[in-house]
Motif scaffolding. Sequence first.
Motif, mmCIF file in Angstrom:
data_model
loop_
_atom_site.group_PDB
_atom_site.id
_atom_site.type_symbol
_atom_site.label_atom_id
_atom_site.label_comp_id
_atom_site.label_asym_id
_atom_site.label_seq_id
_atom_site.Cartn_x
_atom_site.Cartn_y
_atom_site.Cartn_z
ATOM 1 N N LYS A 139 0.825 -1.204 0.000
ATOM 2 C CA LYS A 139 0.000 0.000 0.000
ATOM 3 C C LYS A 139 0.868 1.267 0.000
ATOM 4 N N LEU A 140 1.916 1.271 0.792
ATOM 5 C CA LEU A 140 2.797 2.442 0.845
ATOM 6 C C LEU A 140 3.524 2.634 -0.483
ATOM 7 N N HIS A 141 3.949 1.536 -1.066
ATOM 8 C CA HIS A 141 4.615 1.612 -2.372
ATOM 9 C C HIS A 141 3.676 2.178 -3.428
ATOM 10 N N SER A 142 2.392 1.846 -3.318
ATOM 11 C CA SER A 142 1.423 2.289 -4.332
ATOM 12 C C SER A 142 1.201 3.793 -4.321
ATOM 13 N N ILE A 143 1.500 4.463 -3.197
ATOM 14 C CA ILE A 143 1.334 5.918 -3.153
ATOM 15 C C ILE A 143 2.679 6.644 -3.183
ATOM 16 N N GLY A 144 3.733 5.925 -3.547
ATOM 17 C CA GLY A 144 5.022 6.564 -3.757
ATOM 18 C C GLY A 144 5.911 6.678 -2.538
ATOM 19 N N TRP A 145 5.525 6.026 -1.429
ATOM 20 C CA TRP A 145 6.374 6.040 -0.242
ATOM 21 C C TRP A 145 7.399 4.912 -0.344
ATOM 22 N N LYS A 146 8.538 5.091 0.315
ATOM 23 C CA LYS A 146 9.569 4.059 0.369
ATOM 24 C C LYS A 146 9.610 3.481 1.773
ATOM 25 N N VAL A 147 9.416 2.175 1.894
ATOM 26 C CA VAL A 147 9.547 1.506 3.184
ATOM 27 C C VAL A 147 11.027 1.230 3.402
ATOM 28 N N SER A 148 11.599 1.867 4.396
ATOM 29 C CA SER A 148 13.031 1.753 4.640
ATOM 30 C C SER A 148 13.374 0.665 5.652
ATOM 31 N N HIS A 149 12.365 0.203 6.403
ATOM 32 C CA HIS A 149 12.674 -0.730 7.487
ATOM 33 C C HIS A 149 11.393 -1.431 7.913
ATOM 34 N N ILE A 150 11.493 -2.724 8.159
ATOM 35 C CA ILE A 150 10.368 -3.470 8.741
ATOM 36 C C ILE A 150 10.946 -4.397 9.803
ATOM 37 N N ALA A 151 10.314 -4.417 10.974
ATOM 38 C CA ALA A 151 10.853 -5.193 12.091
ATOM 39 C C ALA A 151 9.717 -5.842 12.863
ATOM 40 N N VAL A 152 10.033 -6.968 13.489
ATOM 41 C CA VAL A 152 9.116 -7.635 14.420
ATOM 42 C C VAL A 152 9.799 -7.647 15.780
ATOM 43 N N VAL A 153 9.107 -7.163 16.803
ATOM 44 C CA VAL A 153 9.707 -7.094 18.139
ATOM 45 C C VAL A 153 8.866 -7.881 19.139
ATOM 46 N N ARG A 154 9.493 -8.211 20.233
ATOM 47 C CA ARG A 154 8.826 -8.965 21.298
ATOM 48 C C ARG A 154 7.718 -8.146 21.946
ATOM 49 N N SER A 155 6.822 -8.844 22.583
ATOM 50 C CA SER A 155 5.706 -8.184 23.279
ATOM 51 C C SER A 155 6.137 -7.753 24.675
ATOM 52 N N ASP A 156 7.085 -6.831 24.736
ATOM 53 C CA ASP A 156 7.434 -6.216 26.021
ATOM 54 C C ASP A 156 7.730 -4.740 25.780
ATOM 55 N N VAL A 157 7.510 -3.957 26.799
ATOM 56 C CA VAL A 157 7.545 -2.495 26.670
ATOM 57 C C VAL A 157 8.891 -2.005 26.160
ATOM 58 N N ASP A 158 9.981 -2.531 26.712
ATOM 59 C CA ASP A 158 11.303 -2.046 26.337
ATOM 60 C C ASP A 158 11.620 -2.330 24.870
ATOM 61 N N SER A 159 11.226 -3.508 24.384
ATOM 62 C CA SER A 159 11.492 -3.846 22.983
ATOM 63 C C SER A 159 10.746 -2.901 22.043
ATOM 64 N N VAL A 160 9.494 -2.612 22.361
ATOM 65 C CA VAL A 160 8.713 -1.682 21.545
ATOM 66 C C VAL A 160 9.329 -0.287 21.610
ATOM 67 N N ALA A 161 9.660 0.160 22.818
ATOM 68 C CA ALA A 161 10.193 1.519 22.997
ATOM 69 C C ALA A 161 11.493 1.716 22.228
ATOM 70 N N LYS A 162 12.402 0.753 22.314
ATOM 71 C CA LYS A 162 13.698 0.883 21.642
ATOM 72 C C LYS A 162 13.529 0.960 20.130
ATOM 73 N N GLU A 163 12.650 0.122 19.571
ATOM 74 C CA GLU A 163 12.472 0.120 18.116
ATOM 75 C C GLU A 163 11.772 1.391 17.641
#
Length: 502
Positions: free
Chosen positions: A289-313
Amino acid sequence: MEIDEAIRESNDQRLKTKYNNSINVIRRALALYPVEEVAFSFNGGKDSTVLLHLLRAGYFLHQVDCGLSNGDLSSHASTFPIRTIYFESPSAFPEINSFTYETASSYGVHLDILRQDFKSGLEALLKSKPTRAIFLGVRIGDPTAVGQEQFSPSSPGWPPFMRVNPVLDWSYRDVWAFLLTCKVPYCHLYDQGYTSIGSVHDTTPNALLSVKDSASGKEKFRPAYMLTDGRLERAGRARKLNAGRITTFSNGHKSVENSGILTASIVAVGDEILFGSVEDQLGPFLCKKLHSIGWKVSHIAVVRSDVDSVAKEVERQKSTSDMVFLYGGFGPLHSDVSIAGVAKAFSVPLDLNKEFEEHLRRLYGEKCTADCNEMARLPQGITELVQHEKLPVPLIKCENVMILSATNVDELEQQWDSLINLRCSYLLPSTESFVSKHLTTSLSDLEVAQPLSKLCIEFPDIYIGCYRKLRSGPITVTLEGKDEKMVEAAMEAVSRTLSISS
């Protein structure tokens, strides 16, 4: 003191919180450093104007703390005691210069005029008079704000002093709430559609505020305070749409600055994805969807379900991407930690959002228990609710982080369509879409490797990649870019070099 009195009489609780936090920073700085050893860098812009009046109020309250004033809010100091420096530039708008000098005269501010670059000017400043701390109007989202805190020592290689940033956590909305509530003068360029003012060479009125005059049919601009999405504050900086970041294509030969390309990061939260229990379908959907409107996805990540992991990413991505899309981990379960992670990334507390709580009550009815109330605790001072008639509850936007509540592709498509309908405020399409071309060849990897490497050097602005769907199947060569003629030329070169057809 009129500033403190205006804020006290305001009903804007968020503004009061921001004001009190900033005043505490100023009072702390004035307690740490003698007023003779601090300075204020004033540039005539809106953020700097806010800081001037915060310093006036903060100094007044500091005098009360020291027993030098009886706290009479009607009293008004005729002079501003903090040394104020102004870097005068030949590329500054004349209106900014005029406003700066008029403001200094009105509030008893003595300006030290510096006509050097910022670093050289600071070196001269510190040599002429001992200066241990400098108040700056830096806000999160500014290019210079990365890594800074409310008290941050100067960077290595710079003259040593403490950078004091009282408005670091203020949003665009907070700035205008303060200026309008306190009824203080600001540069009239902001009433002409300018939302972020740099030099005369790179600043134009923000096109998002453009309207057509019904009488004359000519273009005019609404005032800056009518911009609904502060993320687009710098859209009027003609050559700095992407804040000067470098976008590196995967050719591996050259990094190309693409100021017209908006970038996004995608962060998925979920132990189940990392365990391999479920397959993430939302990330690939967002990429398309982002590519279709001309945006560039520079990064995709999966993080653990804990507050610190989400905050750091989130903390890593929010300063390098125009928008961060976060999904997973939103709800009443113990593993739903995305909101808390975002709050920690921005260093703000969670606070009950009564408007969001009301939406949850309408959605869940009698099932709306204490757990639902917990879901309504959102990051304080930076939360914006993104509402659309197709959404059962609003999406949550914190600065440039969009929190999606979708759990499947159908829900995500509904949320995406809603954002697209609101694109003037929330998801601005890039100026140009990507042009994609594909070719296939039965040649081996070894046969195409060297020719494609040479073509990557010849066409540095075009992404050239290849993949196989099956181990024994043909190679698909992919070409991506925003210049259609250049993509066509690259495709012809690939076809000619490898003797393959599209």
